[in-house]
Design a protein around this motif. Structure first.
Motif, PDB file in Angstrom:
ATOM      1  N   LEU B   7       0.838  -1.208   0.000  1.00  6.63           N
ATOM      2  CA  LEU B   7       0.000   0.000   0.000  1.00  6.63           C
ATOM      3  C   LEU B   7       0.872   1.257   0.000  1.00  6.63           C
ATOM      4  O   LEU B   7       0.577   2.229  -0.697  1.00  6.63           O
ATOM      5  CB  LEU B   7      -0.930  -0.014   1.217  1.00  6.63           C
ATOM      6  N   VAL B  11       0.730   4.146  -2.759  1.00 10.46           N
ATOM      7  CA  VAL B  11       0.532   5.568  -2.461  1.00 10.46           C
ATOM      8  C   VAL B  11       1.681   6.388  -3.034  1.00 10.46           C
ATOM      9  O   VAL B  11       1.478   7.475  -3.593  1.00 10.46           O
ATOM     10  CB  VAL B  11       0.408   5.785  -0.938  1.00 10.46           C
ATOM     11  N   TYR B  22      -3.638   5.260  -8.891  1.00  4.08           N
ATOM     12  CA  TYR B  22      -4.936   5.800  -8.465  1.00  4.08           C
ATOM     13  C   TYR B  22      -6.064   4.821  -8.795  1.00  4.08           C
ATOM     14  O   TYR B  22      -7.016   4.684  -8.027  1.00  4.08           O
ATOM     15  CB  TYR B  22      -5.204   7.145  -9.136  1.00  4.08           C
ATOM     16  N   LEU B  25      -6.242   2.356  -6.086  1.00  2.00           N
ATOM     17  CA  LEU B  25      -6.807   2.950  -4.869  1.00  2.00           C
ATOM     18  C   LEU B  25      -8.326   3.065  -4.982  1.00  2.00           C
ATOM     19  O   LEU B  25      -9.057   2.793  -4.025  1.00  2.00           O
ATOM     20  CB  LEU B  25      -6.192   4.336  -4.613  1.00  2.00           C
ATOM     21  N   TYR B  29     -11.006   1.117  -2.474  1.00  2.00           N
ATOM     22  CA  TYR B  29     -11.780   1.840  -1.458  1.00  2.00           C
ATOM     23  C   TYR B  29     -13.139   2.369  -1.920  1.00  2.00           C
ATOM     24  O   TYR B  29     -13.962   2.732  -1.084  1.00  2.00           O
ATOM     25  CB  TYR B  29     -10.953   3.021  -0.927  1.00  2.00           C
ATOM     26  N   GLU B  72      -6.445   4.524   5.215  1.00  2.00           N
ATOM     27  CA  GLU B  72      -7.884   4.294   5.321  1.00  2.00           C
ATOM     28  C   GLU B  72      -8.539   5.299   6.271  1.00  2.00           C
ATOM     29  O   GLU B  72      -9.622   5.818   5.998  1.00  2.00           O
ATOM     30  CB  GLU B  72      -8.143   2.869   5.803  1.00  2.00           C
TER      31      GLU B  72
END
Lengths: 196, 197
Positions: B7, B11, B22, B25, B29, B72
């Motif tokens: 992760l 990022v 992106y 991601l 989420y 998160e």
């Protein structure tokens, strides 16, 4: 006490400390209360799974991804707004940042330049700068970056000194406070989104 | 999700402007954030708008994210703030105002992301208070105080511990736990018949 006695005592002390480290930790009262609540919550929360939320529309996910690609290409990743959770228009955010900057400048001028006049004196060049920035580029992130750079130059020129190290945090704090005020005086204030 | 090396790497790539990072991601989420936003606002249309606004903020702010707190937690913190702000505006908005007349938002630059709102979205009363598209849980949630609703939903949709939720909410751990317990107890009481069936 002989040298041997002292060695023996030191060894006993070491052993006692080691035994002490093996003792079971007893939770404090607050921890026990937290534990009780956790157990009660655990007994209840599984039941929420009976009510599934709708899944996100895959078409929306695609639109978001495409939008991100466009935004990344536009290079809008340079500057982020400080704190604050409210959705405020770019103009309002610039105005709030300018107001915060004016306050900071006023305080600094008052502290370091006794004859420099009031905060109102600092507003005129600031207004010009803001207008220039707004005209030059409507992109919010770039505007804020330009505004902040310009303000730093103005401040350095006015004070004839380097920027105080605490300026950024003061600036951000004031901006956040003004944002909060602009979002209304509700009791459920937003929490900071500032990345840690 | 805890801060794994994968992760962190993801990022970092996103911070460098890698659009595929992106994408991942969003895939990781979007669904849970959407569910969370839906439960807080009671409207699919509003949740969709807020989800887009959320990722606008992520794109802008991620370069300043430094891994000192969980990603998160940060994402759900932004979502919580967006939902709060949206509900405040909804309270203040005259009932005759259509969705197209809402004040300019941070996501307006991304308006092209959005498709034209459908007829049901434009109909008045799409917000949670009126319960048009809400299930029983949604209507019960609407009657909870906001802090209790937020904690219960943060717990439900995120993988955060209560310690992390307390941090997101800016409250002591005991307060977050008490709110969750009170909120769940009220919800079960309100939905007693439903839950026991």
């Amino acid at each position: 006490m002989t040298l041997d006695d002292r060695d023996i005592l030191a060894e006993i002390e070491q052993n006692e400390q080691w035994l002490h480290g093996l003792e079971t930790r007893v939770p404090g009262v607050a921890s026990l209360e937290h534990l009780k609540l956790l157990v009660r919550i655990a007994a209840q929360e599984h039941w929420l799974k009976r009510y599934p939320a709708p899944d996100v529309d895959p078409a929306l996910v695609d639109r978001i991804k495409r939008g991100i690609r466009r935004e990344v290409r536009r290079g809008a990743v340079s500057t982020a707004p400080a704190g604050g959770g409210g959705k405020t228009s770019p103009a309002a955010r610039i105005a709030s940042l300018a107001a915060a900057a004016a306050i900071v400048l006023g305080v600094l001028i008052g502290l370091y330049v006794p004859d420099a006049g009031s905060v109102a004196d600092a507003r005129s060049p600031l207004d010009d700068l803001i207008a220039t920035v707004e005209d030059r580029d409507s992109d919010y992130a770039q505007s804020v970056a330009l505004l902040r750079d310009a303000l730093e130059e103005v401040e350095a020129a006015l004070l004839g000194s380097t920027l105080d190290a605490s300026y950024d945090s003061e600036f951000d704090d004031l901006g956040s406070e003004i944002d909060d005020l602009m979002n209304g005086l509700d009791s459920d204030q937003d929490v900071s989104e500032q990345p840690a | 999700m805890k801060e794994t090396a994968d992760l962190r790497n993801l990022v970092e790539r996103a911070r460098q402007g890698d659009p595929t990072a992106y994408d991942v991601l969003v895939d990781l989420y979007a669904n849970r954030l959407y569910g969370f936003l839906y439960r807080l606002t009671g409207s699919r249309t509003d949740a969709e708008d807020l989800l887009q606004d959320l990722f606008v903020r992520v794109v802008r702010m991620l370069p300043r994210y430094e891994h000192r707190s969980a990603l998160e937690g940060w994402l759900f913190r932004i979502a919580t703030n967006l939902a709060r702000d949206h509900i405040r505006r909804a309270r203040r908005t005259p009932p005759t105002l259509s969705i197209h007349e809402e004040p300019e938002t941070e996501g307006d630059r991304f308006r092209t992301w959005r498709q034209p709102a459908d007829a049901s979205a434009q109909a008045p009363g799409h917000r949670m208070e009126r319960g048009e598209d809400a299930d029983a849980l949604q209507q019960a949630l609407a009657s909870l105080p906001a802090p209790e609703r937020e904690v219960v939903m943060l717990r439900h949709f995120s993988d955060m511990t209560f310690a992390e939720i307390a941090e997101v909410m800016g409250t002591p751990l005991g307060t977050a736990l008490a709110r969750a317990h009170r909120g769940l107890t009220k919800l079960r009481r309100m939905l007693a018949g439903d839950a026991d069936s």
